[in-house]
Design an enzyme around this catalytic site. Structure first.
Site, short mmCIF file in Angstrom:
data_model
loop_
_atom_site.label_atom_id
_atom_site.label_comp_id
_atom_site.label_asym_id
_atom_site.label_seq_id
_atom_site.Cartn_x
_atom_site.Cartn_y
_atom_site.Cartn_z
N GLY A 104 1.07 -0.95 0.26
CA GLY A 104 0.21 0.30 0.03
C GLY A 104 1.02 1.32 0.42
N GLY A 105 1.12 1.89 0.93
CA GLY A 105 1.46 2.86 0.99
C GLY A 105 2.65 3.00 1.09
N GLY A 120 15.26 10.41 -35.18
CA GLY A 120 15.01 11.26 -33.46
C GLY A 120 15.66 10.55 -32.19
N ALA A 121 16.21 9.66 -33.03
CA ALA A 121 17.64 9.26 -31.51
C ALA A 121 18.71 10.52 -31.70
CB ALA A 121 17.80 7.83 -31.81
C1 HXC Z 1 -3.13 -3.60 10.61
C2 HXC Z 1 -0.61 -5.42 10.23
C3 HXC Z 1 -1.23 -5.66 8.57
C4 HXC Z 1 -1.62 -3.62 8.66
C5 HXC Z 1 0.15 -6.48 8.64
N1 HXC Z 1 -0.26 -6.26 10.41
N2 HXC Z 1 -0.68 -6.24 7.42
N3 HXC Z 1 -1.61 -4.73 11.08
N4 HXC Z 1 -2.33 -3.54 9.64
N5 HXC Z 1 -2.28 -3.62 7.35
C6 HXC Z 1 0.30 -6.82 11.41
C7 HXC Z 1 0.02 -8.80 11.69
O1 HXC Z 1 -1.59 -8.57 12.26
C8 HXC Z 1 1.29 -9.05 12.54
O2 HXC Z 1 1.11 -9.02 13.51
C9 HXC Z 1 2.16 -8.63 11.76
O3 HXC Z 1 1.75 -7.06 10.97
C10 HXC Z 1 3.18 -9.47 10.54
O4 HXC Z 1 2.25 -9.52 9.67
P1 HXC Z 1 2.31 -11.05 8.94
O5 HXC Z 1 1.05 -11.62 8.46
O6 HXC Z 1 2.48 -11.96 10.17
O7 HXC Z 1 3.60 -11.34 7.94
P2 HXC Z 1 3.60 -11.77 6.79
O8 HXC Z 1 3.38 -13.52 7.17
O9 HXC Z 1 5.30 -11.44 6.65
O10 HXC Z 1 3.02 -10.98 6.25
C11 HXC Z 1 3.01 -9.53 6.06
C12 HXC Z 1 2.69 -9.02 4.75
C13 HXC Z 1 0.32 -9.62 4.93
C14 HXC Z 1 2.60 -9.04 3.17
C15 HXC Z 1 2.04 -7.93 5.11
O11 HXC Z 1 0.65 -9.16 6.81
C16 HXC Z 1 -0.49 -8.25 4.48
O12 HXC Z 1 -0.61 -8.35 2.82
N6 HXC Z 1 -0.60 -7.33 5.22
C17 HXC Z 1 -1.74 -6.52 3.80
C18 HXC Z 1 -0.66 -5.24 3.09
C19 HXC Z 1 -1.76 -4.46 2.48
O13 HXC Z 1 -2.56 -5.38 1.87
N7 HXC Z 1 -2.04 -3.10 3.37
C20 HXC Z 1 -2.73 -2.50 2.54
C21 HXC Z 1 -2.69 -1.45 3.72
S1 HXC Z 1 -3.46 -0.06 2.66
P3 HXC Z 1 1.25 -9.93 14.65
O14 HXC Z 1 0.78 -8.98 16.49
O15 HXC Z 1 0.67 -11.49 14.60
O16 HXC Z 1 2.72 -9.43 15.16
C22 HXC Z 1 -2.91 1.12 2.71
C23 HXC Z 1 -3.23 2.26 2.01
C24 HXC Z 1 -2.70 3.69 1.35
O17 HXC Z 1 -1.58 0.97 2.83
C25 HXC Z 1 -2.51 3.54 0.24
C26 HXC Z 1 -2.15 4.48 -0.37
C27 HXC Z 1 -2.26 4.68 -1.65
#
Ligand code: HXC
Length: 516
Positions: free
Chosen positions: A171-172, A406-407
Protein backbone atom coordinates in the site's frame (compact mmCIF):
# COMPACT_ATOMS: atom_id res chain seq x y z
CA UNK A 1 26.31 4.80 46.02
CA UNK A 2 22.78 3.84 44.91
CA UNK A 3 21.80 5.04 41.46
CA UNK A 4 19.03 7.60 41.12
CA UNK A 5 15.86 5.52 40.44
CA UNK A 6 14.71 8.07 37.86
CA UNK A 7 17.87 7.44 35.84
CA UNK A 8 17.41 3.69 36.23
CA UNK A 9 13.86 4.08 34.92
CA UNK A 10 15.12 5.97 31.87
CA UNK A 11 17.60 3.19 31.17
CA UNK A 12 14.83 0.60 31.40
CA UNK A 13 12.66 2.58 29.01
CA UNK A 14 15.53 2.89 26.55
CA UNK A 15 16.03 -0.86 26.63
CA UNK A 16 12.30 -1.43 26.20
CA UNK A 17 12.22 0.89 23.18
CA UNK A 18 15.00 -1.08 21.53
CA UNK A 19 12.94 -4.25 21.93
CA UNK A 20 10.15 -2.94 19.67
CA UNK A 21 7.40 -5.56 19.49
CA UNK A 22 9.22 -7.87 21.90
CA UNK A 23 11.93 -10.52 21.98
CA UNK A 24 9.76 -13.19 20.34
CA UNK A 25 8.95 -11.07 17.33
CA UNK A 26 12.61 -10.00 17.04
CA UNK A 27 13.55 -13.70 17.01
CA UNK A 28 11.00 -14.25 14.20
CA UNK A 29 12.46 -11.30 12.29
CA UNK A 30 15.98 -12.70 12.70
CA UNK A 31 14.81 -16.16 11.66
CA UNK A 32 13.65 -14.64 8.37
CA UNK A 33 17.16 -13.23 7.87
CA UNK A 34 15.91 -9.71 8.65
CA UNK A 35 17.34 -7.18 11.08
CA UNK A 36 15.82 -4.81 13.62
CA UNK A 37 15.74 -1.05 12.87
CA UNK A 38 18.65 -0.38 15.25
CA UNK A 39 20.77 -3.12 13.69
CA UNK A 40 20.04 -1.70 10.26
CA UNK A 41 20.92 1.85 11.28
CA UNK A 42 24.20 0.61 12.74
CA UNK A 43 25.10 -0.74 9.29
CA UNK A 44 23.85 2.30 7.40
CA UNK A 45 25.48 5.10 9.36
CA UNK A 46 29.01 5.97 10.44
CA UNK A 47 29.64 4.12 13.73
CA UNK A 48 28.22 5.85 16.80
CA UNK A 49 26.63 8.73 14.89
CA UNK A 50 22.94 7.81 15.17
CA UNK A 51 20.81 9.94 17.47
CA UNK A 52 17.21 8.96 17.94
CA UNK A 53 14.26 11.34 18.22
CA UNK A 54 10.94 10.62 19.91
CA UNK A 55 11.64 7.04 21.06
CA UNK A 56 8.98 7.28 23.77
CA UNK A 57 6.08 8.22 21.55
CA UNK A 58 3.27 5.68 21.58
CA UNK A 59 0.35 5.25 19.17
CA UNK A 60 -2.50 7.65 19.92
CA UNK A 61 -5.36 6.05 18.05
CA UNK A 62 -7.13 2.76 17.95
CA UNK A 63 -10.40 3.31 16.13
CA UNK A 64 -11.36 -0.31 16.30
CA UNK A 65 -10.36 -0.75 19.95
CA UNK A 66 -8.25 -3.71 18.92
CA UNK A 67 -4.67 -2.80 19.65
CA UNK A 68 -4.06 -4.26 23.03
CA UNK A 69 -0.54 -3.10 23.46
CA UNK A 70 1.16 0.22 22.90
CA UNK A 71 4.75 0.01 21.89
CA UNK A 72 7.38 2.67 22.52
CA UNK A 73 8.27 4.37 19.26
CA UNK A 74 5.10 3.08 17.59
CA UNK A 75 6.87 0.95 15.02
CA UNK A 76 9.37 3.40 13.62
CA UNK A 77 12.81 4.59 14.71
CA UNK A 78 13.60 8.14 13.58
CA UNK A 79 16.58 10.44 13.96
CA UNK A 80 19.78 11.68 12.37
CA UNK A 81 23.27 10.41 11.80
CA UNK A 82 26.18 10.63 9.42
CA UNK A 83 27.36 8.92 6.27
CA UNK A 84 31.00 9.58 5.39
CA UNK A 85 30.77 12.50 7.81
CA UNK A 86 27.72 14.01 6.05
CA UNK A 87 24.49 14.46 8.01
CA UNK A 88 21.42 12.53 6.91
CA UNK A 89 17.98 12.09 8.48
CA UNK A 90 16.55 8.60 8.68
CA UNK A 91 13.51 6.60 9.56
CA UNK A 92 13.47 2.84 9.95
CA UNK A 93 10.20 0.96 10.30
CA UNK A 94 9.98 -1.85 12.83
CA UNK A 95 8.18 -4.90 11.47
CA UNK A 96 7.93 -6.33 15.00
CA UNK A 97 5.37 -3.63 15.89
CA UNK A 98 2.12 -4.27 14.00
CA UNK A 99 4.12 -5.32 10.94
CA UNK A 100 5.78 -1.89 10.75
CA UNK A 101 2.42 -0.48 9.67
CA UNK A 102 1.80 3.22 9.51
CA UNK A 103 -0.36 4.83 12.18
CA UNK A 104 -1.05 8.54 12.37
CA UNK A 105 1.53 8.72 15.17
CA UNK A 106 4.13 6.91 13.08
CA UNK A 107 3.43 9.32 10.24
CA UNK A 108 3.94 12.29 12.58
CA UNK A 109 7.37 10.93 13.52
CA UNK A 110 8.38 10.34 9.89
CA UNK A 111 7.13 13.77 8.78
CA UNK A 112 9.10 15.41 11.59
CA UNK A 113 12.43 14.02 10.31
CA UNK A 114 11.46 14.79 6.71
CA UNK A 115 10.87 18.41 7.71
CA UNK A 116 14.17 18.54 9.59
CA UNK A 117 16.00 17.07 6.58
CA UNK A 118 14.50 19.74 4.32
CA UNK A 119 15.22 22.63 6.65
CA UNK A 120 18.81 21.51 7.00
CA UNK A 121 19.28 20.65 3.33
CA UNK A 122 20.39 17.07 3.87
CA UNK A 123 19.31 13.71 2.43
CA UNK A 124 16.35 11.76 3.76
CA UNK A 125 16.77 7.99 3.94
CA UNK A 126 13.83 5.67 4.57
CA UNK A 127 14.25 2.04 5.65
CA UNK A 128 10.90 0.45 4.88
CA UNK A 129 9.48 -2.77 6.25
CA UNK A 130 5.74 -2.32 6.52
CA UNK A 131 2.33 -3.78 5.84
CA UNK A 132 1.11 -0.31 4.78
CA UNK A 133 -1.69 1.58 6.49
CA UNK A 134 -2.37 0.29 10.03
CA UNK A 135 -5.90 -1.00 9.89
CA UNK A 136 -6.61 -0.24 13.57
CA UNK A 137 -5.86 3.45 12.94
CA UNK A 138 -8.68 3.71 10.42
CA UNK A 139 -8.78 6.79 8.23
CA UNK A 140 -6.10 8.47 10.33
CA UNK A 141 -3.47 6.19 8.83
CA UNK A 142 -4.62 7.27 5.35
CA UNK A 143 -4.17 10.93 6.30
CA UNK A 144 -0.79 9.95 7.71
CA UNK A 145 0.29 8.54 4.38
CA UNK A 146 -0.96 11.58 2.50
CA UNK A 147 1.18 13.80 4.78
CA UNK A 148 4.23 11.73 3.82
CA UNK A 149 3.40 11.66 0.08
CA UNK A 150 2.95 15.44 0.04
CA UNK A 151 6.36 15.92 1.60
CA UNK A 152 7.93 13.37 -0.76
CA UNK A 153 6.59 15.42 -3.68
CA UNK A 154 7.32 18.89 -2.31
CA UNK A 155 10.85 18.03 -1.19
CA UNK A 156 11.60 16.25 -4.47
CA UNK A 157 14.45 18.01 -6.23
CA UNK A 158 15.47 19.85 -3.05
CA UNK A 159 17.06 17.03 -1.03
CA UNK A 160 17.89 13.50 -2.21
CA UNK A 161 15.36 10.97 -0.93
CA UNK A 162 16.35 7.30 -0.93
CA UNK A 163 14.12 4.34 -0.03
CA UNK A 164 15.55 1.00 1.04
CA UNK A 165 12.97 -1.75 0.93
CA UNK A 166 13.69 -4.33 3.60
CA UNK A 167 10.48 -6.32 3.82
CA UNK A 168 6.96 -6.63 2.45
CA UNK A 169 6.08 -3.03 1.65
CA UNK A 170 2.40 -2.81 0.90
CA UNK A 171 0.00 0.00 0.00
CA UNK A 172 1.31 3.37 1.09
CA UNK A 173 4.64 1.74 1.95
CA UNK A 174 5.09 1.24 -1.79
CA UNK A 175 3.77 4.63 -2.91
CA UNK A 176 6.07 6.75 -0.76
CA UNK A 177 9.21 5.08 -2.20
CA UNK A 178 7.81 5.53 -5.71
CA UNK A 179 7.91 9.29 -5.06
CA UNK A 180 11.56 9.24 -3.94
CA UNK A 181 14.68 9.46 -6.09
CA UNK A 182 16.02 5.95 -5.70
CA UNK A 183 14.68 2.61 -4.51
CA UNK A 184 16.99 -0.18 -3.34
CA UNK A 185 15.58 -3.69 -2.83
CA UNK A 186 16.93 -6.88 -1.27
CA UNK A 187 16.60 -10.05 -3.29
CA UNK A 188 14.06 -12.50 -1.78
CA UNK A 189 13.40 -10.16 1.16
CA UNK A 190 11.77 -7.04 -0.29
CA UNK A 191 8.37 -6.78 -1.85
CA UNK A 192 6.40 -3.86 -3.15
CA UNK A 193 2.73 -4.11 -3.93
CA UNK A 194 -0.25 -1.85 -3.59
CA UNK A 195 -2.41 -4.71 -2.36
CA UNK A 196 -0.76 -7.39 -0.25
CA UNK A 197 -1.26 -11.14 -0.66
CA UNK A 198 -3.39 -11.37 2.50
CA UNK A 199 -5.88 -8.84 1.18
CA UNK A 200 -5.94 -10.45 -2.26
CA UNK A 201 -6.62 -13.84 -0.63
CA UNK A 202 -9.47 -12.35 1.40
CA UNK A 203 -11.08 -10.80 -1.68
CA UNK A 204 -10.49 -13.45 -4.33
CA UNK A 205 -9.60 -16.54 -2.33
CA UNK A 206 -6.47 -16.77 -4.44
CA UNK A 207 -3.12 -17.53 -2.80
CA UNK A 208 -0.56 -15.27 -4.42
CA UNK A 209 3.19 -15.74 -4.30
CA UNK A 210 4.59 -12.42 -3.03
CA UNK A 211 7.76 -12.90 -5.10
CA UNK A 212 5.79 -13.02 -8.35
CA UNK A 213 3.48 -10.22 -7.23
CA UNK A 214 6.11 -7.64 -6.35
CA UNK A 215 9.48 -9.16 -5.55
CA UNK A 216 12.85 -7.67 -6.35
CA UNK A 217 13.02 -9.23 -9.81
CA UNK A 218 9.58 -7.85 -10.68
CA UNK A 219 10.55 -4.30 -9.80
CA UNK A 220 14.12 -4.28 -11.09
CA UNK A 221 13.47 -6.14 -14.37
CA UNK A 222 9.77 -5.81 -15.28
CA UNK A 223 8.06 -2.78 -13.73
CA UNK A 224 11.14 -0.54 -13.57
CA UNK A 225 10.06 0.81 -10.18
CA UNK A 226 13.29 -0.03 -8.30
CA UNK A 227 16.80 1.10 -9.18
CA UNK A 228 19.18 -1.26 -7.42
CA UNK A 229 19.05 -4.82 -6.12
CA UNK A 230 21.22 -6.18 -3.32
CA UNK A 231 21.90 -9.72 -2.17
CA UNK A 232 21.46 -8.94 1.53
CA UNK A 233 20.29 -6.20 3.86
CA UNK A 234 23.90 -5.30 4.63
CA UNK A 235 24.64 -4.98 0.91
CA UNK A 236 21.55 -2.79 0.37
CA UNK A 237 22.57 -0.45 3.18
CA UNK A 238 26.14 -0.28 1.82
CA UNK A 239 24.73 0.50 -1.65
CA UNK A 240 22.83 3.43 -0.18
CA UNK A 241 26.05 4.82 1.30
CA UNK A 242 27.76 4.29 -2.05
CA UNK A 243 25.14 5.97 -4.23
CA UNK A 244 24.96 8.99 -1.95
CA UNK A 245 28.65 9.68 -2.60
CA UNK A 246 27.66 10.79 -6.12
CA UNK A 247 24.95 13.18 -4.96
CA UNK A 248 25.06 16.52 -3.15
CA UNK A 249 23.18 17.00 0.10
CA UNK A 250 20.77 19.40 -1.58
CA UNK A 251 19.97 21.20 -4.82
CA UNK A 252 22.21 24.22 -4.20
CA UNK A 253 25.34 22.18 -3.49
CA UNK A 254 27.56 20.39 -5.96
CA UNK A 255 28.16 16.64 -5.61
CA UNK A 256 31.17 15.75 -3.45
CA UNK A 257 34.53 15.65 -5.27
CA UNK A 258 36.76 12.62 -4.72
CA UNK A 259 40.42 13.03 -5.78
CA UNK A 260 40.75 10.62 -8.71
CA UNK A 261 43.10 7.65 -8.58
CA UNK A 262 42.80 7.45 -12.38
CA UNK A 263 44.79 9.91 -14.56
CA UNK A 264 42.39 12.46 -16.10
CA UNK A 265 44.65 12.65 -19.18
CA UNK A 266 44.70 8.87 -19.67
CA UNK A 267 44.17 7.95 -23.32
CA UNK A 268 42.66 4.55 -23.92
CA UNK A 269 43.94 2.95 -27.17
CA UNK A 270 41.53 0.01 -26.81
CA UNK A 271 38.67 2.38 -27.57
CA UNK A 272 40.07 2.94 -31.06
CA UNK A 273 39.17 -0.62 -32.05
CA UNK A 274 35.98 -1.10 -30.06
CA UNK A 275 33.43 -0.11 -32.75
CA UNK A 276 33.27 -2.82 -35.44
CA UNK A 277 33.73 -1.74 -39.06
CA UNK A 278 30.44 -3.42 -39.97
CA UNK A 279 27.63 -1.14 -38.74
CA UNK A 280 25.36 -4.15 -38.10
CA UNK A 281 27.78 -5.82 -35.68
CA UNK A 282 27.07 -4.93 -32.06
CA UNK A 283 29.64 -4.03 -29.44
CA UNK A 284 29.38 -3.39 -25.72
CA UNK A 285 28.63 0.18 -24.67
CA UNK A 286 29.16 -0.96 -21.09
CA UNK A 287 32.77 -1.69 -22.08
CA UNK A 288 33.06 1.77 -23.68
CA UNK A 289 31.85 3.37 -20.45
CA UNK A 290 34.32 1.41 -18.32
CA UNK A 291 37.17 2.61 -20.57
CA UNK A 292 36.17 6.27 -20.28
CA UNK A 293 35.19 6.87 -16.64
CA UNK A 294 37.46 6.86 -13.59
CA UNK A 295 38.30 3.19 -13.18
CA UNK A 296 35.66 1.25 -11.23
CA UNK A 297 33.48 4.31 -10.65
CA UNK A 298 30.46 3.38 -12.77
CA UNK A 299 27.36 2.63 -10.71
CA UNK A 300 24.66 1.54 -13.11
CA UNK A 301 21.04 2.17 -12.10
CA UNK A 302 18.20 -0.05 -13.29
CA UNK A 303 20.68 -2.42 -15.00
CA UNK A 304 18.10 -5.18 -15.54
CA UNK A 305 15.23 -3.07 -16.91
CA UNK A 306 15.06 -1.53 -20.41
CA UNK A 307 18.54 -2.87 -21.04
CA UNK A 308 18.69 -1.21 -24.46
CA UNK A 309 19.32 1.99 -22.51
CA UNK A 310 22.03 2.54 -19.91
CA UNK A 311 21.88 5.08 -17.08
CA UNK A 312 24.21 5.41 -14.13
CA UNK A 313 26.44 7.55 -11.99
CA UNK A 314 30.19 7.66 -12.43
CA UNK A 315 33.20 9.89 -11.87
CA UNK A 316 35.32 11.70 -14.43
CA UNK A 317 38.45 13.29 -13.03
CA UNK A 318 36.93 12.80 -9.57
CA UNK A 319 33.72 14.71 -10.38
CA UNK A 320 30.35 13.04 -10.31
CA UNK A 321 28.60 12.66 -13.70
CA UNK A 322 25.41 11.07 -14.93
CA UNK A 323 25.97 8.74 -17.87
CA UNK A 324 23.24 8.03 -20.38
CA UNK A 325 23.78 5.69 -23.31
CA UNK A 326 22.32 3.05 -25.55
CA UNK A 327 23.47 -0.55 -25.44
CA UNK A 328 23.86 -1.55 -29.11
CA UNK A 329 24.10 -5.21 -28.12
CA UNK A 330 20.51 -5.13 -26.76
CA UNK A 331 17.81 -4.52 -29.40
CA UNK A 332 20.45 -2.55 -31.33
CA UNK A 333 20.09 0.25 -28.77
CA UNK A 334 16.68 1.23 -30.09
CA UNK A 335 14.62 3.75 -28.08
CA UNK A 336 11.35 2.27 -26.87
CA UNK A 337 8.82 3.27 -24.21
CA UNK A 338 10.67 1.80 -21.24
CA UNK A 339 14.05 3.14 -22.40
CA UNK A 340 12.46 6.60 -22.77
CA UNK A 341 11.06 6.49 -19.24
CA UNK A 342 14.34 5.24 -17.84
CA UNK A 343 16.39 7.97 -19.51
CA UNK A 344 13.93 10.74 -18.67
CA UNK A 345 13.77 10.07 -14.97
CA UNK A 346 17.54 9.79 -14.71
CA UNK A 347 18.21 13.00 -16.67
CA UNK A 348 15.81 14.86 -14.40
CA UNK A 349 17.37 13.43 -11.23
CA UNK A 350 20.84 14.53 -12.39
CA UNK A 351 19.52 17.97 -13.29
CA UNK A 352 17.88 18.37 -9.85
CA UNK A 353 21.12 17.63 -8.10
CA UNK A 354 23.70 19.43 -10.25
CA UNK A 355 25.18 16.27 -11.72
CA UNK A 356 26.51 17.00 -15.26
CA UNK A 357 25.24 14.72 -18.01
CA UNK A 358 27.44 12.78 -20.41
CA UNK A 359 25.48 11.04 -23.17
CA UNK A 360 26.94 8.35 -25.42
CA UNK A 361 24.79 7.87 -28.51
CA UNK A 362 24.37 4.76 -30.62
CA UNK A 363 20.76 4.30 -31.58
CA UNK A 364 18.96 3.52 -34.84
CA UNK A 365 15.96 5.55 -33.59
CA UNK A 366 12.61 4.87 -31.99
CA UNK A 367 11.16 1.36 -32.11
CA UNK A 368 8.55 1.30 -34.87
CA UNK A 369 5.31 -0.68 -34.77
CA UNK A 370 1.71 -0.88 -33.67
CA UNK A 371 2.45 -1.99 -30.09
CA UNK A 372 4.72 0.96 -29.32
CA UNK A 373 2.49 3.49 -31.09
CA UNK A 374 -0.62 2.25 -29.28
CA UNK A 375 1.08 2.30 -25.91
CA UNK A 376 2.17 5.87 -26.45
CA UNK A 377 5.75 6.00 -27.74
CA UNK A 378 5.06 9.58 -28.84
CA UNK A 379 4.15 10.60 -25.31
CA UNK A 380 7.01 8.66 -23.74
CA UNK A 381 9.62 9.70 -26.30
CA UNK A 382 8.53 13.32 -25.83
CA UNK A 383 9.62 13.03 -22.20
CA UNK A 384 13.21 12.47 -23.25
CA UNK A 385 13.09 15.61 -25.42
CA UNK A 386 11.54 17.52 -22.56
CA UNK A 387 14.05 16.33 -19.98
CA UNK A 388 17.15 17.10 -22.05
CA UNK A 389 15.77 20.45 -23.16
CA UNK A 390 14.89 21.43 -19.62
CA UNK A 391 18.17 20.28 -18.03
CA UNK A 392 20.49 23.16 -17.23
CA UNK A 393 23.45 21.15 -15.91
CA UNK A 394 26.53 20.87 -18.17
CA UNK A 395 25.63 18.51 -21.00
CA UNK A 396 28.17 16.70 -23.19
CA UNK A 397 27.40 14.18 -25.92
CA UNK A 398 29.57 11.70 -27.76
CA UNK A 399 28.12 10.01 -30.83
CA UNK A 400 29.90 6.68 -31.11
CA UNK A 401 27.99 5.20 -34.06
CA UNK A 402 24.35 5.47 -35.10
CA UNK A 403 22.46 8.68 -34.45
CA UNK A 404 19.56 8.34 -36.81
CA UNK A 405 16.56 10.60 -36.98
CA UNK A 406 14.68 10.94 -33.71
CA UNK A 407 17.47 9.26 -31.80
CA UNK A 408 19.92 11.93 -32.97
CA UNK A 409 17.62 14.72 -31.89
CA UNK A 410 16.45 13.43 -28.52
CA UNK A 411 19.75 12.03 -27.32
CA UNK A 412 21.28 15.26 -26.09
CA UNK A 413 21.68 16.84 -29.51
CA UNK A 414 23.33 20.23 -29.88
CA UNK A 415 20.01 21.84 -30.66
CA UNK A 416 18.47 20.70 -27.36
CA UNK A 417 21.10 22.81 -25.63
CA UNK A 418 23.96 20.34 -25.27
CA UNK A 419 27.08 22.33 -24.52
CA UNK A 420 29.79 20.25 -26.17
CA UNK A 421 29.08 17.69 -28.89
CA UNK A 422 31.65 15.11 -29.93
CA UNK A 423 31.52 12.42 -32.59
CA UNK A 424 33.81 9.48 -33.22
CA UNK A 425 34.92 8.80 -36.82
CA UNK A 426 32.49 5.84 -36.75
CA UNK A 427 29.51 8.17 -36.14
CA UNK A 428 26.65 7.93 -38.61
CA UNK A 429 24.45 11.00 -38.29
CA UNK A 430 21.53 10.81 -40.68
CA UNK A 431 17.78 11.10 -40.94
CA UNK A 432 17.43 7.36 -41.55
CA UNK A 433 19.62 4.28 -41.86
CA UNK A 434 21.00 3.75 -45.37
CA UNK A 435 18.66 0.87 -46.37
CA UNK A 436 15.53 2.68 -45.20
CA UNK A 437 16.59 5.93 -46.86
CA UNK A 438 17.41 4.22 -50.18
CA UNK A 439 14.06 2.40 -50.12
CA UNK A 440 12.12 5.61 -49.71
CA UNK A 441 14.14 7.91 -51.96
CA UNK A 442 14.68 5.51 -54.84
CA UNK A 443 11.70 3.17 -54.69
CA UNK A 444 10.79 3.58 -58.36
CA UNK A 445 14.39 3.15 -59.46
CA UNK A 446 14.75 0.00 -57.32
CA UNK A 447 11.45 -1.49 -58.56
CA UNK A 448 12.44 -0.83 -62.16
CA UNK A 449 15.88 -2.37 -61.86
CA UNK A 450 16.61 -5.80 -63.36
CA UNK A 451 17.91 -6.90 -59.95
CA UNK A 452 16.07 -4.77 -57.31
CA UNK A 453 18.01 -6.29 -54.39
CA UNK A 454 21.38 -5.45 -55.93
CA UNK A 455 20.15 -1.99 -56.89
CA UNK A 456 18.91 -1.31 -53.35
CA UNK A 457 22.25 -2.45 -51.93
CA UNK A 458 24.14 -0.24 -54.40
CA UNK A 459 22.05 2.83 -53.60
CA UNK A 460 22.27 2.16 -49.86
CA UNK A 461 26.04 1.85 -50.10
CA UNK A 462 26.16 5.13 -51.99
CA UNK A 463 23.98 6.83 -49.34
CA UNK A 464 26.11 5.36 -46.56
CA UNK A 465 29.27 6.59 -48.22
CA UNK A 466 27.90 10.11 -48.52
CA UNK A 467 25.99 10.57 -45.29
CA UNK A 468 26.84 7.87 -42.75
CA UNK A 469 29.87 9.58 -41.38
CA UNK A 470 30.35 12.51 -39.02
CA UNK A 471 31.92 14.85 -41.60
CA UNK A 472 28.69 15.80 -43.33
CA UNK A 473 27.12 16.69 -39.95
CA UNK A 474 30.31 18.42 -38.77
CA UNK A 475 30.32 20.58 -41.91
CA UNK A 476 26.78 21.63 -41.01
CA UNK A 477 27.93 22.50 -37.46
CA UNK A 478 26.07 19.64 -35.78
CA UNK A 479 29.14 18.42 -33.91
CA UNK A 480 31.79 20.52 -32.22
CA UNK A 481 34.65 18.12 -32.82
CA UNK A 482 35.40 14.73 -34.26
CA UNK A 483 37.74 12.93 -31.92
CA UNK A 484 39.61 9.65 -31.82
CA UNK A 485 37.81 7.30 -29.43
CA UNK A 486 40.97 6.99 -27.32
CA UNK A 487 40.85 10.75 -26.64
CA UNK A 488 37.33 10.64 -25.20
CA UNK A 489 38.25 10.60 -21.51
CA UNK A 490 40.60 13.61 -21.52
CA UNK A 491 38.34 15.51 -23.94
CA UNK A 492 35.21 15.01 -21.84
CA UNK A 493 37.03 15.81 -18.59
CA UNK A 494 38.40 19.03 -20.13
CA UNK A 495 34.90 19.98 -21.35
CA UNK A 496 33.44 19.37 -17.91
CA UNK A 497 36.10 21.67 -16.43
CA UNK A 498 35.25 24.34 -19.00
CA UNK A 499 31.57 24.05 -18.07
CA UNK A 500 32.06 23.99 -14.30
CA UNK A 501 30.65 27.49 -13.83
CA UNK A 502 27.85 27.13 -16.35
CA UNK A 503 25.00 29.49 -15.54
CA UNK A 504 21.85 28.88 -17.45
CA UNK A 505 18.79 29.88 -15.45
CA UNK A 506 15.45 28.53 -16.55
CA UNK A 507 12.77 31.07 -17.47
CA UNK A 508 10.53 31.93 -14.48
CA UNK A 509 7.42 29.77 -14.35
CA UNK A 510 5.52 27.74 -11.82
CA UNK A 511 6.57 24.48 -13.42
CA UNK A 512 6.45 22.98 -16.86
CA UNK A 513 3.94 20.42 -18.01
CA UNK A 514 6.03 17.37 -18.89
CA UNK A 515 4.11 14.76 -20.89
CA UNK A 516 3.72 11.81 -18.48
C1 HXC B 1 -2.32 -3.75 10.93
C2 HXC B 1 -1.00 -5.46 10.18
C3 HXC B 1 -1.19 -5.05 8.83
C4 HXC B 1 -2.01 -3.88 8.60
C5 HXC B 1 0.12 -6.74 8.85
N1 HXC B 1 -0.19 -6.51 10.12
N2 HXC B 1 -0.48 -5.85 8.02
N3 HXC B 1 -1.56 -4.83 11.22
N4 HXC B 1 -2.54 -3.27 9.67
N5 HXC B 1 -2.19 -3.37 7.34
C6 HXC B 1 0.30 -7.23 11.32
C7 HXC B 1 -0.18 -8.67 11.44
O1 HXC B 1 -1.42 -8.72 12.10
C8 HXC B 1 0.93 -9.30 12.30
O2 HXC B 1 0.73 -8.93 13.64
C9 HXC B 1 2.16 -8.55 11.83
O3 HXC B 1 1.72 -7.35 11.20
C10 HXC B 1 2.95 -9.34 10.80
O4 HXC B 1 2.08 -9.71 9.73
P1 HXC B 1 2.04 -11.20 9.14
O5 HXC B 1 0.92 -11.28 8.19
O6 HXC B 1 2.11 -12.19 10.26
O7 HXC B 1 3.46 -11.25 8.39
P2 HXC B 1 3.82 -11.83 6.96
O8 HXC B 1 3.28 -13.22 6.82
O9 HXC B 1 5.28 -11.61 6.81
O10 HXC B 1 3.02 -10.94 5.90
C11 HXC B 1 3.22 -9.53 5.84
C12 HXC B 1 2.25 -8.86 4.82
C13 HXC B 1 0.80 -9.26 5.17
C14 HXC B 1 2.63 -9.33 3.42
C15 HXC B 1 2.50 -7.36 4.94
O11 HXC B 1 0.57 -9.06 6.55
C16 HXC B 1 -0.20 -8.44 4.38
O12 HXC B 1 -0.48 -8.78 3.19
N6 HXC B 1 -0.77 -7.41 5.01
C17 HXC B 1 -1.72 -6.52 4.33
C18 HXC B 1 -0.97 -5.55 3.51
C19 HXC B 1 -1.82 -4.58 2.72
O13 HXC B 1 -2.52 -4.94 1.78
N7 HXC B 1 -1.78 -3.32 3.11
C20 HXC B 1 -2.45 -2.30 2.41
C21 HXC B 1 -3.00 -1.43 3.40
S1 HXC B 1 -3.86 -0.13 2.54
P3 HXC B 1 1.29 -9.79 14.86
O14 HXC B 1 0.61 -9.22 16.06
O15 HXC B 1 0.93 -11.21 14.57
O16 HXC B 1 2.75 -9.56 14.90
C22 HXC B 1 -2.82 1.15 2.49
C23 HXC B 1 -3.52 2.42 2.13
C24 HXC B 1 -2.59 3.43 1.62
O17 HXC B 1 -1.67 1.09 2.77
C25 HXC B 1 -2.70 3.46 0.15
C26 HXC B 1 -2.05 4.68 -0.33
C27 HXC B 1 -2.11 4.83 -1.79
Amino acid sequence: MTEDPRILHLRELRQQARLGGGADRIAKQHAKGKLTPYERLDLLLDPGTFHELEPYVVGQNDELGLSGEKYLGDGVVTGYGQMDGRTVYVYAQDFTVYGGTLSETQSDKICRVMDLALRNGVPMIGLLDSGGARIQDGVRSMGGYAEIFRRNAQYSGVIPQISIMLGPCAGGAAYSPALTDLIIMVDKHSYMFLTGPEVIRAVTGEAIDPEGLGGTTVHTAISGTAHLAAGSEAEALALCRHVLRYLPSNNVENPPFQPPADDPLRMDPELNSIVPLDAATPYSMHAVIEHIVDRGSFLELQPSWARNAIVGLARLGGHSVGLVAQEPSVMAGVLDIDASDKITRFVRMCDCFNVPLVTLVDSPGFLPGVDQEHRGIIRHGAKVLYAYSEATVPKISVITRKAYGGAYIVMSSKYLGTDVNFAWPSAEIAVLGAEGAANILFRKQIDAAADPTAERARLAADYRQRFNNPYHAAAAGFVDDIIEPQETRPKVIASLAALRDKYSPAPPRKHGNIPV
